[in-house]
Write an enzyme that holds these catalytic residues in place. Structure first.
Site, PDB file in Angstrom:
ATOM      1  N   ASP A 190       0.851  -1.177   0.000  1.00 18.21           N
ATOM      2  CA  ASP A 190       0.000   0.000   0.000  1.00 18.21           C
ATOM      3  C   ASP A 190       0.896   1.239   0.000  1.00 18.21           C
ATOM      4  OD1 ASP A 190       0.838   0.259   2.615  1.00 18.21           O
ATOM      5  OD2 ASP A 190      -1.044  -0.385   3.490  1.00 18.21           O
ATOM      6  N   SER A 191       0.316   2.400  -0.184  1.00 15.80           N
ATOM      7  CA  SER A 191       1.108   3.570  -0.573  1.00 15.80           C
ATOM      8  C   SER A 191       1.549   4.465   0.567  1.00 15.80           C
ATOM      9  CB  SER A 191       0.280   4.419  -1.537  1.00 15.80           C
ATOM     10  OG  SER A 191      -0.862   4.926  -0.864  1.00 15.80           O
ATOM     11  N   GLY A 192       1.002   4.246   1.755  1.00 12.73           N
ATOM     12  CA  GLY A 192       1.170   5.208   2.837  1.00 12.73           C
ATOM     13  C   GLY A 192      -0.034   6.116   2.960  1.00 12.73           C
ATOM     14  N   GLY A 193      -0.971   6.010   2.000  1.00 12.80           N
ATOM     15  CA  GLY A 193      -2.154   6.857   2.030  1.00 12.80           C
ATOM     16  C   GLY A 193      -3.036   6.610   3.238  1.00 12.80           C
ATOM     17  N   PHE A 194      -3.111   5.357   3.707  1.00  7.49           N
ATOM     18  CA  PHE A 194      -3.952   5.091   4.872  1.00  7.49           C
ATOM     19  C   PHE A 194      -3.404   5.792   6.112  1.00  7.49           C
ATOM     20  CE2 PHE A 194      -5.323   2.580   8.573  1.00  7.49           C
ATOM     21  CZ  PHE A 194      -6.690   2.698   8.420  1.00  7.49           C
ATOM     22  N   ASP A 237      -2.721   8.383  -1.932  1.00 10.24           N
ATOM     23  CA  ASP A 237      -4.029   9.034  -1.880  1.00 10.24           C
ATOM     24  C   ASP A 237      -4.302   9.538  -0.478  1.00 10.24           C
ATOM     25  OD1 ASP A 237      -4.268   6.542  -0.658  1.00 10.24           O
ATOM     26  OD2 ASP A 237      -6.365   6.319  -1.215  1.00 10.24           O
ATOM     27  N   GLN A 247     -11.737   7.225  -4.402  1.00  9.80           N
ATOM     28  CA  GLN A 247     -12.129   7.874  -3.155  1.00  9.80           C
ATOM     29  C   GLN A 247     -13.403   8.684  -3.400  1.00  9.80           C
ATOM     30  OE1 GLN A 247     -11.028   7.330  -0.223  1.00  9.80           O
ATOM     31  NE2 GLN A 247      -8.937   6.518  -0.432  1.00  9.80           N
ATOM     32  N   GLY A 265     -11.041   4.048   1.337  1.00  7.39           N
ATOM     33  CA  GLY A 265     -11.815   4.944   2.175  1.00  7.39           C
ATOM     34  C   GLY A 265     -13.119   4.387   2.684  1.00  7.39           C
ATOM     35  N   ASP A 294      -8.114  -7.317   1.608  1.00  6.84           N
ATOM     36  CA  ASP A 294      -7.125  -7.436   2.685  1.00  6.84           C
ATOM     37  C   ASP A 294      -7.756  -6.894   3.953  1.00  6.84           C
ATOM     38  OD1 ASP A 294      -5.474  -4.729   3.732  1.00  6.84           O
ATOM     39  OD2 ASP A 294      -6.695  -4.451   1.942  1.00  6.84           O
ATOM     40  N   CYS A 337     -12.222 -27.925   9.898  1.00  5.11           N
ATOM     41  CA  CYS A 337     -11.004 -27.305   9.368  1.00  5.11           C
ATOM     42  C   CYS A 337      -9.857 -28.318   9.361  1.00  5.11           C
ATOM     43  CB  CYS A 337     -10.630 -26.091  10.222  1.00  5.11           C
ATOM     44  SG  CYS A 337      -9.117 -25.255   9.695  1.00  5.11           S
ATOM     45  N   CYS A 350      -6.582 -27.250   8.860  1.00  5.59           N
ATOM     46  CA  CYS A 350      -5.340 -26.479   8.962  1.00  5.59           C
ATOM     47  C   CYS A 350      -4.355 -27.203   9.881  1.00  5.59           C
ATOM     48  CB  CYS A 350      -5.621 -25.067   9.479  1.00  5.59           C
ATOM     49  SG  CYS A 350      -5.909 -24.944  11.267  1.00  5.59           S
ATOM     50  N   CYS A 392      -5.607 -27.201  13.587  1.00  5.24           N
ATOM     51  CA  CYS A 392      -6.764 -28.046  13.891  1.00  5.24           C
ATOM     52  C   CYS A 392      -6.433 -29.539  13.774  1.00  5.24           C
ATOM     53  CB  CYS A 392      -7.930 -27.686  12.980  1.00  5.24           C
ATOM     54  SG  CYS A 392      -8.696 -26.094  13.410  1.00  5.24           S
ATOM     55  N   HIS A 408      -4.386 -20.359  12.221  1.00  2.84           N
ATOM     56  CA  HIS A 408      -5.727 -20.889  11.951  1.00  2.84           C
ATOM     57  C   HIS A 408      -6.602 -19.863  11.242  1.00  2.84           C
ATOM     58  CE1 HIS A 408      -9.702 -22.650  12.418  1.00  2.84           C
ATOM     59  NE2 HIS A 408     -10.087 -21.461  12.875  1.00  2.84           N
TER      60      HIS A 408
END
Length: 376
Positions: A89-93, A143, A194, A221, A271, A309, A311, A314, A340
């Site tokens: 990600d860009s740093g925008g968050f 952004d 956005q 956003g 994500d 499950c 995994c 489990c 898990h």
């Protein structure tokens, strides 16, 4: 780069190809903010639990160890020994999450480091250079993520500035990819839609950025203060204006039900830190709903976290043992629980893809969308 294989309603089944492999979509990206999954999962663990894409954070890796160091070490793939696709990600968050530590200007954003207070500047060009040094397969445009709700006039001005930043990102990404010492000359830039909770701003912004003909587009956003119903309404408003032949990414979302509902509305990539964060607090997902392993009723429970499950956790450990680890504050509790939950999310996407392949996604949605969000 993206092939749409099949649709059921607006749900899409596709294949995305990049420099480090092929991704079956819809897909959930496992979040390793600083080049590692919080909860002590290694790159080898990610391979074992079916991870397709790893996601890391531009701002945090710029602060430490420093993107120049990562480049000198051969790029993020080599640095963390992960050979699959990576999105940064860009740093925008952080423009949103570190609101008390930043100042936004036309040229970019001035930050005070949350670690030591030192001054940092990040604009579109700086974000592209950092992500180029990291060598990710997908770099996100710089952004501004505004909180919801925010005043209409501010959101409109922010949208316009974010579009201007995207034009600068595109030019800088192309320049960097052409340099002889670039870590990944095939790095792809994805744009971010956005517009807050205002459909008309969202649509206008999406139409603008679609004209730039980028390899992928994200809806940013959301999940930052608005209701779930509003989030779905915004996705529905934006989706018709997103290019059908490009990947679609809903940033930072969400619960299993959020994912199923967003797939039904045409989204391909997801994500969220939530499954790993919940796991570190003993809140685990099962195919019957969510459980809290700290509850006393699991003290003598010989069952796995989820009998459905398969995994690695489990297959081997009981609820009783895991509850003991949490009560004893052993690090192993977090590691096994995160493993898990991320396996569960990866398997959720596998089941969603199979349902679309077989023309039964609507049935899958009816059966699981509400069930997976309930607490047992």
């Amino acid at each position: 780069m993206f092939e749409l294989l099949k649709t059921e309603g607006k749900a899409r089944r596709g294949v995305f190809t990049c420099a480090h492999g092929t991704v079956q979509t819809p897909v959930f990206m496992n979040v390793g903010t600083q080049g590692a999954i919080k909860g002590a999962l290694s790159a080898a663990d990610l391979e074992q639990i079916g991870t397709q894409v790893e996601l890391s954070n531009t701002y945090h890796l710029h602060l430490r160890p420093g993107d120049e160091i990562v480049k000198q070490m051969g790029g993020l793939h080599k640095f963390m020994t992960w050979n699959g696709p990576i999105l940064t990600d860009s740093g925008g968050f952080q423009v949103f999450s570190l609101a008390s530590l930043r100042k936004i200007k036309e040229e970019g954003v001035y930050f005070a480091s949350h670690i030591d207070g030192r001054k940092i500047f990040m604009g579109p060009e700086e974000s592209m250079r950092i992500q180029s040094n990291l060598g990710s397969d997908i770099c996100m445009a710089f952004d501004e993520c505004v909180e919801n709700p925010a005043p209409y006039d501010y959101v409109r001005q922010s949208c316009d500035r974010t579009y201007r930043w995207l034009v600068r990102c595109k030019a800088e990404n192309a320049r960097l990819n052409a340099l002889p010492d670039t870590v990944n000359p095939n790095q792809m830039l994805w744009g971010i839609n956005q517009g807050g909770i205002f459909p008309e701003l969202r649509i206008r912004n999406m139409q603008q950025i679609a004209e730039l003909d980028l390899p992928g587009y994200a809806i940013g956003g959301l999940a930052v203060g608005e209701s779930t119903e509003t989030m779905y309404e915004i996705i529905e408003a934006v989706e018709p204006h997103m290019p059908a032949d490009k990947t679609r990414y809903l940033m930072g979302v969400g619960t299993p039900s959020n994912i199923i509902e967003a797939v039904a509305r045409g989204v391909d990539f997801f994500d969220c830190v939530m499954p790993a964060r919940n796991a570190r607090h003993a809140k685990l997902f099962t195919w019957q709903g969510a459980i809290n392993l700290k509850n006393a009723k699991y003290e003598r429970d010989e069952n796995p976290i989820d009998p459905e499950c398969d995994c690695p956790v489990c297959r081997r450990y009981t609820r009783s043992y895991l509850r003991h680890l949490f009560k004893a504050e052993e690090m192993l509790a977090m590691r096994l629980s995160v493993m898990h939950n991320l396996y569960f999310y990866n398997m959720l996407m596998t089941r969603i893809r199979a349902a679309i392949d077989e023309g039964r996604f609507a049935q899958f949605r009816r059966e699981y969308s509400e069930r997976l969000d309930r607490r047992i």
